[in-house]
Write a protein that holds these residues in place. Sequence first.
Motif, PDB file in Angstrom:
ATOM      1  N   SER A 129       0.912  -1.204  -0.032  1.00 38.63           N
ATOM      2  CA  SER A 129      -0.046   0.133  -0.034  1.00 38.63           C
ATOM      3  C   SER A 129       0.887   1.219  -0.058  1.00 38.63           C
ATOM      4  O   SER A 129       2.119   1.047  -0.189  1.00 38.63           O
ATOM      5  CB  SER A 129      -1.036  -0.090   1.074  1.00 38.63           C
ATOM      6  N   ASP A 130       0.281   2.462   0.296  1.00 38.57           N
ATOM      7  CA  ASP A 130       0.923   3.640   0.254  1.00 38.57           C
ATOM      8  C   ASP A 130       1.492   3.577   1.641  1.00 38.57           C
ATOM      9  O   ASP A 130       1.046   3.499   2.707  1.00 38.57           O
ATOM     10  CB  ASP A 130       0.158   4.824   0.325  1.00 38.57           C
ATOM     11  N   PRO A 131       3.130   3.525   1.695  1.00 39.64           N
ATOM     12  CA  PRO A 131       3.470   3.675   3.147  1.00 39.64           C
ATOM     13  C   PRO A 131       3.381   4.599   4.263  1.00 39.64           C
ATOM     14  O   PRO A 131       3.422   4.549   5.273  1.00 39.64           O
ATOM     15  CB  PRO A 131       5.270   4.050   2.687  1.00 39.64           C
ATOM     16  N   ALA A 132       2.669   5.623   3.450  1.00 38.29           N
ATOM     17  CA  ALA A 132       1.936   6.723   4.588  1.00 38.29           C
ATOM     18  C   ALA A 132       0.990   6.217   5.378  1.00 38.29           C
ATOM     19  O   ALA A 132       0.802   6.672   6.581  1.00 38.29           O
ATOM     20  CB  ALA A 132       1.297   7.835   3.719  1.00 38.29           C
ATOM     21  N   HIS A 133       0.332   4.934   5.004  1.00 40.81           N
ATOM     22  CA  HIS A 133      -0.478   4.521   5.979  1.00 40.81           C
ATOM     23  C   HIS A 133       0.169   3.918   7.231  1.00 40.81           C
ATOM     24  O   HIS A 133      -0.568   3.540   8.139  1.00 40.81           O
ATOM     25  CB  HIS A 133      -1.176   3.394   5.105  1.00 40.81           C
ATOM     26  N   ILE A 134       1.375   3.640   7.207  1.00 41.19           N
ATOM     27  CA  ILE A 134       1.983   3.401   8.453  1.00 41.19           C
ATOM     28  C   ILE A 134       2.004   4.626   9.298  1.00 41.19           C
ATOM     29  O   ILE A 134       1.954   4.442  10.733  1.00 41.19           O
ATOM     30  CB  ILE A 134       3.564   3.050   8.327  1.00 41.19           C
ATOM     31  N   ALA A 135       1.824   5.887   8.993  1.00 40.83           N
ATOM     32  CA  ALA A 135       1.855   6.983   9.943  1.00 40.83           C
ATOM     33  C   ALA A 135       0.245   6.887  10.536  1.00 40.83           C
ATOM     34  O   ALA A 135      -0.024   7.166  11.498  1.00 40.83           O
ATOM     35  CB  ALA A 135       2.002   8.517   9.305  1.00 40.83           C
ATOM     36  N   ASP A 136      -0.747   6.328   9.444  1.00 42.66           N
ATOM     37  CA  ASP A 136      -1.939   6.190  10.062  1.00 42.66           C
ATOM     38  C   ASP A 136      -1.990   5.240  11.184  1.00 42.66           C
ATOM     39  O   ASP A 136      -2.909   5.468  12.061  1.00 42.66           O
ATOM     40  CB  ASP A 136      -3.066   5.640   8.667  1.00 42.66           C
ATOM     41  N   LEU A 137      -1.504   4.041  11.119  1.00 41.19           N
ATOM     42  CA  LEU A 137      -1.231   3.185  11.923  1.00 41.19           C
ATOM     43  C   LEU A 137      -0.684   3.647  13.368  1.00 41.19           C
ATOM     44  O   LEU A 137      -0.995   3.484  14.357  1.00 41.19           O
ATOM     45  CB  LEU A 137      -0.666   1.853  11.383  1.00 41.19           C
ATOM     46  N   TYR A 138       0.360   4.204  13.354  1.00 40.78           N
ATOM     47  CA  TYR A 138       1.010   5.005  14.342  1.00 40.78           C
ATOM     48  C   TYR A 138      -0.156   5.921  15.020  1.00 40.78           C
ATOM     49  O   TYR A 138      -0.274   5.874  16.308  1.00 40.78           O
ATOM     50  CB  TYR A 138       2.328   5.640  14.023  1.00 40.78           C
ATOM     51  N   SER A 139      -0.852   6.812  14.325  1.00 44.45           N
ATOM     52  CA  SER A 139      -1.816   7.690  14.965  1.00 44.45           C
ATOM     53  C   SER A 139      -2.749   6.865  15.707  1.00 44.45           C
ATOM     54  O   SER A 139      -3.429   7.268  16.946  1.00 44.45           O
ATOM     55  CB  SER A 139      -2.292   8.706  13.932  1.00 44.45           C
ATOM     56  N   TYR A 140      -3.442   5.782  14.940  1.00 42.84           N
ATOM     57  CA  TYR A 140      -4.230   4.850  15.658  1.00 42.84           C
ATOM     58  C   TYR A 140      -3.895   4.336  16.960  1.00 42.84           C
ATOM     59  O   TYR A 140      -4.630   4.397  18.005  1.00 42.84           O
ATOM     60  CB  TYR A 140      -4.888   3.730  14.607  1.00 42.84           C
TER      61      TYR A 140
END
Length: 350
Positions: free
Chosen positions: A139-150
């Motif tokens: 996926s877009d690696p930016a989603h790892i930041a979404d995971l961190y925020s979650y």
Amino acid sequence: MSAVARSILRRRELQRGIGRLCILKSVAALVPHRSLGSPEAPCSRYGSTLAPAESSEVQSLLHSNDVIIGTTGNTIPKETKSSHQESTTYTKKDEAEHPPDRTFEEMVVLFREIEASFPKSLGEDRWYLVLIATLTYASDPAHIADLYSYLISQPKYSTSESRKALMRRIREALVKLVCLIGVCKPITAIFRIDDVEKEEDRDYTFSRDGWQADEKNLERGKGFLGKIYRHNMPRNDEKFIAHKDFAELTAHIFPFGTAWITYNITYGLYLSDHTILDPFDTEVVALCGILIQNLESVTAFHLRGARRLGMTSEDVEGLHACCEKIARFCRVRVDKVPRVADIEHEVAWE
């Protein structure tokens, strides 16, 4: 270049960055964010804070009649849409072939589903490693930041020290992924995490400070690799006889000989370092990071390796099921890889 040409190029550059800014504004209330999406400090498409002059230009373009919001949420210049109607008009077929990226809300649904379905016998603090290993690649690696925020929104990570410890684990998973999927996507994930990370939560430790490709590193790499491959390794080494850039026997450095990259780098530097992620953590990252790439042979090696480290066949199958859910979410195929039942007869040491 004339002043008019520079002005046109500058305007187009800003227009390309507006779509991300609009989306970030819509989720600003849900995602803790240091600067992105903030009217006081909007950011460029690379995540850096815009200068005041740039910020004014962005705000004026957002309210300008020169841009419209397209069907996928992106901003499209009106003149582009009229002059290139075919390329900017989206049909149902276009969306099926080139669907828009997942939203933050959709990501949260996935996070909760994987957390709920992750094998409980593997512990409560490993489920997100599956997501890091698979989303960084598929996926877009930016989603790892979404995971961190979650993750940091949960009570478990309510203190700065707990968030630093979490960041060390996330960062180490990304470091290990470098040898499995390449460096660019893990680095991009780090860039995006940096966009949302608060100053008081930053961890400045360096896990491999003083690392050297010496005999100690080699022995550590050989030790962990031996647990995964054991008697199967000589057969694998034979594959590299005519490809010595990958596995040169360096008898002049190490008298007993070694497949240099495999032992010293892949395992010595990356996978056998268990100061932050233990062997089970590491194998979750390795297995899932390989399986999501739909690689038949190497997935089989690590299905077998996970069993040899002590995971039950039910645990390994549970990891596989989580990867399949993520693959469907990311719209990638994992149809070439075996199941743990297919390699169970190979698990025995000898």
